[in-house]
Design an enzyme around this catalytic site. Structure first.
Site, PDB file in Angstrom:
ATOM      1  N   SER A  33       0.804  -1.222   0.000  1.00 16.02           N
ATOM      2  CA  SER A  33       0.000   0.000   0.000  1.00 16.02           C
ATOM      3  C   SER A  33       0.838   1.273   0.000  1.00 16.02           C
ATOM      4  O   SER A  33       0.331   2.334  -0.341  1.00 16.02           O
ATOM      5  CB  SER A  33      -0.917   0.017   1.225  1.00 16.02           C
ATOM      6  N   ASP A 323      -2.589   8.353   7.478  1.00 14.00           N
ATOM      7  CA  ASP A 323      -3.518   7.557   8.268  1.00 14.00           C
ATOM      8  C   ASP A 323      -2.698   6.748   9.273  1.00 14.00           C
ATOM      9  O   ASP A 323      -1.505   6.991   9.423  1.00 14.00           O
ATOM     10  CB  ASP A 323      -4.464   6.705   7.384  1.00 14.00           C
ATOM     11  N   HIS A 326       0.076   4.872   7.021  1.00 14.64           N
ATOM     12  CA  HIS A 326       0.729   5.348   5.791  1.00 14.64           C
ATOM     13  C   HIS A 326       1.234   6.779   5.891  1.00 14.64           C
ATOM     14  O   HIS A 326       0.577   7.628   6.496  1.00 14.64           O
ATOM     15  CB  HIS A 326      -0.263   5.243   4.629  1.00 14.64           C
TER      16      HIS A 326
END
Ligand SMILES: *[C@@H]1O[C@H](CO)[C@@H](O)[C@H](O)[C@H]1NC(C)=O
Ligand SMILES: *[C@@H]1O[C@H](CO)[C@@H](O)[C@H](O)[C@H]1NC(C)=O
Ligand SMILES: *[C@@H]1O[C@H](CO)[C@@H](O)[C@H](O)[C@H]1NC(C)=O
Length: 363
Positions: A33, A323, A326
């Site tokens: 991600s 977040d 990340h």
């Protein structure tokens, strides 16, 4: 610890210096991600970011499937290499020009196939390598021969960053995965590196000659892990970082081994772990004010993702985390810039990315 969003201060956009023509012919991206740019959008999975406020700082303020507010490390590295467009996601490769490269990265994906399965669909590194084989056969068809395809693939830069999820969404979740009962932390790091080594050799066998391998992040510093375990007065969850370091030190040794075994290729290690830790220890030096709380997804549990449509913090350039897992674009800029030009070799080993890109340039 309770994280609250602090406001004020303007978002400052750092200028990116781009060269007239890309330093390499093509840029392929394998990862999770941290660099996914939309491959999970059509998967049935909780590991998705195709909703606001993800992408809030993109030119049209829209989510793209990136797990950040604007650009990823791969996007910025591509710009620094001189590419005008980002390598498109494999999921959108049907009508794409394949020659400049493709992004195969998928949120929740790991070195191990089962990693992330409790979240739903994801494209493991093994699967990403199969997708690369598919792209290669399409390039062979397009260029007309294996030889010309190989010549092209030899001139690409390959971004490879996996392993974070083998901890976050495998080893650290004993209720969902047996790995922590099967292996000690040291054995698990060893088993992961063994598999990663085979996968990287497969990528080499597909023609990769310039490969950048990114260390794991200091996972114990992620707001989610801090909210879950507490830090006992330290800046981060120390025992998680200690486990991650077992992997990183082996990855650095693997880079030595690959460089001595494959003389016609070059492998570079990027030490994201120490770079992130120095930013967390000395936030002011890097322009950060908040390093232990997320800009979005803020709440008592520091949920794994932003809450759909929530209003994130305003001073995003002052946050290290977008977040609970990340980095913000501000962090991604620092990482990409410091690994690209790194003459003092503080972050990269044994050379920086700009030097790697310039090696053996066909004239
Ligand atoms: C977001 O990224 C674009 C490039 O895609 C850049 O032009 C823009 O300045 C960035 N936005 C901010 C707020 O930094
Ligand atoms: C092209 O490459 C494929 C896969 O590596 C191989 O099976 C095939 O024999 C090659 N063809 C030629 C003409 O070299
Ligand atoms: C690199 O590390 C050295 C010390 O090892 C330090 O003096 C120097 O400021 C660092 N450079 C950067 C760009 O961080």
């Amino acid at each position: 610890m309770l994280c609250t969003a602090i406001s004020a201060a303007l978002l400052s956009a750092l200028p990116i210096w781009a060269v007239a023509e890309p330093l390499v012919d093509c840029f392929f991206i394998f990862g999770d991600s941290i660099v996914d740019n939309g491959n999970n959008n059509n998967l049935v999975t909780l590991a998705k970011s195709d909703f606001p406020p993800y992408g809030i700082d993109t030119p049209n303020h829209r989510p793209t499937g990136r797990f950040t507010n604007n650009r990823t490390i791969a996007d910025i590295t591509g710009e620094l290499l001189g590419f005008k467009d980002y390598s498109p996601p494999y999921a959108d490769s049907h009508n794409a020009n394949l020659l400049p490269g493709i992004n195969y990265a998928s949120a929740a994906a790991g070195i191990r196939d089962e990693t992330g399965q409790h979240l739903g669909g994801r494209i493991s590194f093994n699967h990403q390598l199969r997708n690369h084989q598919d792209i290669i056969s399409r390039i062979v068809n397009f260029l007309g021969s294996n030889e010309s395809a190989t010549t092209h693939l030899n001139k690409c830069l390959y971004f490879v960053g996996l392993g974070n999820n083998d901890y976050i969404n495998n080893y650290l979740l004993p209720l969902s995965y047996p790995s922590s009962r099967t292996y000690t932390p040291d054995q698990f790091a060893q088993v992961l590196i063994q598999q990663y080594s085979e996968q990287i050799k497969t990528l080499y066998s597909y023609g990769a000659k310039k490969v950048v391998l990114y260390s794991l992040l200091p996972i114990g510093c992620a707001p989610n892990e801090i909210a879950k375990y507490g830090t006992n007065g330290a800046l981060c969850v120390e025992n998680i970082n200690a486990q991650v370091m077992l992997f990183n030190s082996r990855l650095r040794s693997l880079v030595d081994e690959l460089n001595s075994n494959f003389k016609d290729a070059n492998f570079v290690y990027v030490n994201l772990f120490d770079l992130a830790l120095s930013a967390i220890s000395n936030p002011g030096l890097f322009g950060f004010k908040v390093t232990n709380c997320a800009c979005c997804g803020v709440g008592p549990n520091n949920g794994i993702a932003c809450i759909p449509l929530e209003v994130p913090c305003q001073n995003r350039a002052e946050y290290l985390f977008w977040d609970a897992f990340h980095p913000t674009e501000a962090s991604n800029l620092i990482i990409a810039q410091r690994s690209y030009h790194d003459q003092s070799l503080n972050v990269t080993y044994p050379m920086d990315i700009s030097t790697l890109a310039r090696l053996q340039r066909a004239s």
